[in-house]
Design an enzyme around this catalytic site. Structure first.
Site, PDB file in Angstrom:
ATOM      1  N   HIS A 108     -71.877  38.272  39.774  1.00 32.14           N
ATOM      2  CA  HIS A 108     -71.771  36.944  40.379  1.00 32.14           C
ATOM      3  C   HIS A 108     -71.100  37.084  41.736  1.00 32.14           C
ATOM      4  CE1 HIS A 108     -73.020  34.633  36.851  1.00 32.14           C
ATOM      5  NE2 HIS A 108     -72.421  35.583  36.152  1.00 32.14           N
ATOM      6  N   ALA A 150     -64.524  60.171  35.305  1.00 28.10           N
ATOM      7  CA  ALA A 150     -64.309  59.342  34.114  1.00 28.10           C
ATOM      8  C   ALA A 150     -63.527  58.085  34.479  1.00 28.10           C
ATOM      9  CB  ALA A 150     -63.552  60.142  33.059  1.00 28.10           C
TER      10      ALA A 150
END
Length: 196
Positions: A108, A150
């Site tokens: 959004h 990660a």
């Protein structure tokens, strides 16, 4: 896992009833149920419009949206991955995407008073490695041989052979070698039973 046809055609062959022959067939029988499940998963995605190579490895994935927006090239492997297909997601050859990775092709617009939906394609280059729990946001291109560490949250393009870590993901000084010649699918136990 790679398709049954591919694995059968490319299987290693041992002298009949040798120790290697017996070990190979024992491994094949033990890993066969997993192989069938993963092939069904790939086939279902393809039947719904995805373009996935027969040598790509599809783990336990959660893929939402229009399947025709997904393309996965040769010898790429996806673990337990979540992909939102609001726009195109293209994954190159020899890509390794570890468990917990989330790929979001839409979000959004926080600067929009109506908080409208915005979407953009994602492209992941050959030999890229997306490590455990990384998040790839809309519109990102990850270059050939790049590494996403990660837990990194990637909101901007990642250059070829670079390594990014953190939230937001930032490039570190260390670079990845530009001479890459491995197949991440070969490391998987099910394929080892057939190709070793």
């Amino acid at each position: 896992m790679a398709s049954l046809r591919y694995l059968w055609k490319n299987r290693i062959k041992h002298s009949p009833f040798s120790k290697s022959f017996i070990i190979s067939w024992a491994k094949r029988l033990l890993t066969f149920p997993e192989l069938v499940k993963n092939n069904r998963r790939r086939k279902k995605l393809i039947n719904n419009g995805a373009n996935i190579s027969e040598t790509a490895e599809i783990g336990i994935v959660n893929i939402n949206g229009r399947k025709e927006n997904l393309a996965i090239d040769d010898f790429s492997t996806l673990g337990k991955v979540e992909i939102a297909l609001h726009d195109k997601v293209s994954i190159g050859k020899y890509v390794c995407i570890n468990d917990g990775v989330i790929i979001l092709s839409a979000s959004h617009d926080v600067s929009d008073p109506l908080w409208r939906h915005k979407k953009a394609p994602i492209s992941i280059g050959d030999y890229a490695w997306i490590a455990t729990n990384a998040i790839i946001l809309p519109g990102v291109t990850i270059g050939k041989g790049a590494v996403v560490g990660a837990g990194a949250v990637v909101s901007k393009d990642v250059k070829e052979y670079s390594i990014v870590t953190g939230n937001p993901a930032k490039e570190i000084e260390k670079k990845r070698t530009e001479v890459l010649n491995y197949n991440p699918c070969e490391f998987l136990a099910t394929n080892n039973a057939w190709l070793k």
